[in-house]
Design an enzyme around this catalytic site. Sequence first.
Site, PDB file in Angstrom:
ATOM      1  N   TYR A  97      -6.068 120.397 -13.998  1.00 24.53           N
ATOM      2  CA  TYR A  97      -6.177 119.442 -12.876  1.00 24.53           C
ATOM      3  C   TYR A  97      -6.651 118.085 -13.391  1.00 24.53           C
ATOM      4  O   TYR A  97      -6.139 117.031 -13.001  1.00 24.53           O
ATOM      5  CB  TYR A  97      -7.164 120.015 -11.860  1.00 24.53           C
TER       6      TYR A  97
ATOM      7  N   LYS B   9      -4.846 114.410 -13.169  1.00 22.32           N
ATOM      8  CA  LYS B   9      -5.496 113.293 -12.481  1.00 22.32           C
ATOM      9  C   LYS B   9      -5.697 112.104 -13.421  1.00 22.32           C
ATOM     10  O   LYS B   9      -5.602 110.948 -13.003  1.00 22.32           O
ATOM     11  CB  LYS B   9      -6.831 113.751 -11.882  1.00 22.32           C
TER      12      LYS B   9
ATOM     13  N   HIS C  49     -13.314 125.777  -2.601  1.00 24.64           N
ATOM     14  CA  HIS C  49     -14.466 125.204  -3.300  1.00 24.64           C
ATOM     15  C   HIS C  49     -15.738 125.920  -2.827  1.00 24.64           C
ATOM     16  O   HIS C  49     -15.712 126.692  -1.878  1.00 24.64           O
ATOM     17  CB  HIS C  49     -14.563 123.709  -3.020  1.00 24.64           C
TER      18      HIS C  49
ATOM     19  N   SER D  19     -10.536 112.630  -9.147  1.00 25.03           N
ATOM     20  CA  SER D  19     -11.610 113.612  -8.999  1.00 25.03           C
ATOM     21  C   SER D  19     -12.615 113.382 -10.115  1.00 25.03           C
ATOM     22  O   SER D  19     -12.251 112.972 -11.225  1.00 25.03           O
ATOM     23  CB  SER D  19     -11.032 115.020  -9.118  1.00 25.03           C
ATOM     24  N   SER D  20     -13.875 113.700  -9.822  1.00 19.96           N
ATOM     25  CA  SER D  20     -14.909 113.503 -10.853  1.00 19.96           C
ATOM     26  C   SER D  20     -14.735 114.470 -12.029  1.00 19.96           C
ATOM     27  O   SER D  20     -15.376 114.300 -13.063  1.00 19.96           O
ATOM     28  CB  SER D  20     -16.303 113.668 -10.240  1.00 19.96           C
ATOM     29  N   CYS D  21     -13.847 115.471 -11.897  1.00 14.58           N
ATOM     30  CA  CYS D  21     -13.640 116.400 -13.025  1.00 14.58           C
ATOM     31  C   CYS D  21     -12.815 115.776 -14.141  1.00 14.58           C
ATOM     32  O   CYS D  21     -12.590 116.404 -15.172  1.00 14.58           O
ATOM     33  CB  CYS D  21     -13.037 117.716 -12.565  1.00 14.58           C
TER      34      CYS D  21
HETATM   35  O1  GFB Z   1     -16.703 124.104  -5.943  1.00 14.95           O
HETATM   36  P1  GFB Z   1     -16.359 124.875  -7.143  1.00 14.95           P
HETATM   37  O2  GFB Z   1     -15.340 125.944  -6.990  1.00 14.95           O
HETATM   38  O3  GFB Z   1     -15.804 123.948  -8.291  1.00 14.95           O
HETATM   39  O4  GFB Z   1     -17.675 125.612  -7.750  1.00 14.95           O
HETATM   40  P2  GFB Z   1     -16.365 122.970  -9.428  1.00 14.95           P
HETATM   41  C1  GFB Z   1     -18.873 124.952  -7.947  1.00 14.95           C
HETATM   42  C2  GFB Z   1     -19.933 125.913  -8.415  1.00 14.95           C
HETATM   43  O5  GFB Z   1     -20.268 126.804  -7.345  1.00 14.95           O
HETATM   44  C3  GFB Z   1     -19.590 126.808  -9.611  1.00 14.95           C
HETATM   45  C4  GFB Z   1     -20.338 128.149  -7.815  1.00 14.95           C
HETATM   46  O6  GFB Z   1     -20.719 126.890 -10.457  1.00 14.95           O
HETATM   47  C5  GFB Z   1     -19.321 128.169  -8.948  1.00 14.95           C
HETATM   48  O7  GFB Z   1     -19.548 129.267  -9.821  1.00 14.95           O
HETATM   49  N1  GFB Z   1     -20.069 129.072  -6.705  1.00 14.95           N
HETATM   50  C6  GFB Z   1     -20.947 129.956  -6.162  1.00 14.95           C
HETATM   51  C7  GFB Z   1     -18.910 129.204  -6.012  1.00 14.95           C
HETATM   52  N2  GFB Z   1     -20.405 130.664  -5.182  1.00 14.95           N
HETATM   53  C8  GFB Z   1     -19.121 130.206  -5.051  1.00 14.95           C
HETATM   54  C9  GFB Z   1     -18.055 130.553  -4.166  1.00 14.95           C
HETATM   55  O8  GFB Z   1     -18.145 131.409  -3.305  1.00 14.95           O
HETATM   56  N3  GFB Z   1     -16.890 129.856  -4.326  1.00 14.95           N
HETATM   57  C10 GFB Z   1     -16.735 128.883  -5.282  1.00 14.95           C
HETATM   58  N4  GFB Z   1     -15.566 128.220  -5.356  1.00 14.95           N
HETATM   59  N5  GFB Z   1     -17.743 128.551  -6.137  1.00 14.95           N
HETATM   60  C11 GFB Z   1     -14.037 121.972  -9.057  1.00 14.95           C
HETATM   61  C12 GFB Z   1     -12.814 121.855  -9.908  1.00 14.95           C
HETATM   62  O9  GFB Z   1     -15.019 122.317  -9.920  1.00 14.95           O
HETATM   63  O10 GFB Z   1     -14.434 120.779  -8.450  1.00 14.95           O
HETATM   64  C13 GFB Z   1     -11.767 121.078  -9.264  1.00 14.95           C
HETATM   65  O11 GFB Z   1     -12.395 123.126 -10.290  1.00 14.95           O
HETATM   66  C14 GFB Z   1     -12.249 119.858  -8.526  1.00 14.95           C
HETATM   67  O12 GFB Z   1     -10.854 120.706 -10.243  1.00 14.95           O
HETATM   68  C15 GFB Z   1     -13.488 120.133  -7.708  1.00 14.95           C
HETATM   69  O13 GFB Z   1     -12.517 118.836  -9.421  1.00 14.95           O
HETATM   70  C16 GFB Z   1     -14.081 118.890  -7.087  1.00 14.95           C
HETATM   71  O14 GFB Z   1     -17.285 121.930  -8.882  1.00 14.95           O
HETATM   72  O15 GFB Z   1     -16.895 123.750 -10.583  1.00 14.95           O
END
Ligand code: GFB
Length: 317
Positions: free
Chosen positions: A138, A142, A181, A109-111
Amino acid sequence: MQSLNERVFIAGHRGMVGSAVVRRLKAAGCTQLILAERSELDLCRQEQVEAFFQRSRPETVIFAAARVGGILANASQPAPFLYENLVMAAHAVHAAWMSGVKRFLYLGSSCIYPRDAPQPIPESALLTGPLERTNEAYAIAKIAGLKLCQFYRQQYGVTYHSVMPTNLYGPGDNYHPDHSHVLPGLIRRFHEAQAAGKDSVTIWGTGTPRREFLHVDDLAAAIEHLLSLDDPPDVVNAGSGHEVTIRELAEIVAEVVGFTGEIRTDPDRPDGVARKLTDSTWLRSAGWSPRIGLREGIAMAYEDFRARLAGDRLRTV
Ligand code: GFB
């Protein structure tokens, strides 16, 4: 893959990535896909993993099994995110090597890259600085997985290598209201607001973080392509090269869903890392390029969401 008759084990074939890989390889004419249900194979149990590899004798492994989730799931459940992802990778890489697997492609993952990495992030940024706090567990798992592949390759001469996809989306995504996500989270929230006639939708965080999204079918093509190469680098990024702010993403989702109300932000929710744009120069120069644009991909994902919702088949894990 070097041959369409190879025995290919796809770990995690029920997930969004694994099922996209199954679709892709079946369409390409692969005849010997090895798939295991969780009831048959628990990757957290070393004896089961070793027995499975000895029994099924894959030649190639695509490791898409993982405990995954969005920012909230990652931040609130760091223990299983680290433990499960760590032991699954350790068991699978070691059992693969013991049973004679020559080729192993590990999904990262890119994280894994440092929070303050240069943008776009080259593969060389790995382990050059502190990680983003919200997904540290995570990311550590990874990184351990990709290092296992690197070191087994270095010491034992097997072609075990890794691909680091950017934020993925597509059919069969997880639509859990809190643990998903961002993209499936927004598709669901905007769809429900539209259906209920609401006049506003609140998105998490400030809306200013930038993310790069890749349709999972483009990743499946990248995986097939990487497996056709004899000597790929240990770690290769796979991204679309196109980033949007979370607010821009919400605007696209609203448009696709047909929601015309107000979009509000909730700065009390975490933003996560400010930017996470991968540099996929190597994979592109090796002949892969993504084909599905973001708007088109979101429209396809929304169709899939509606079909699954109507058929009571929505994944919410
Ligand atoms: O996709 P996401 O949960 O993960 O959130 P990351 C990306 C951005 O979207 C954050 C915003 O800035 C969230 O605050 N966001 C806005 C939301 N509304 C929402 C919503 O309804 N749901 C969610 N989930 N986010 C993940 C990692 O990071 O990326 C994992 O936690 C993994 O480990 C994945 O690597 C690819 O992009 O921040």
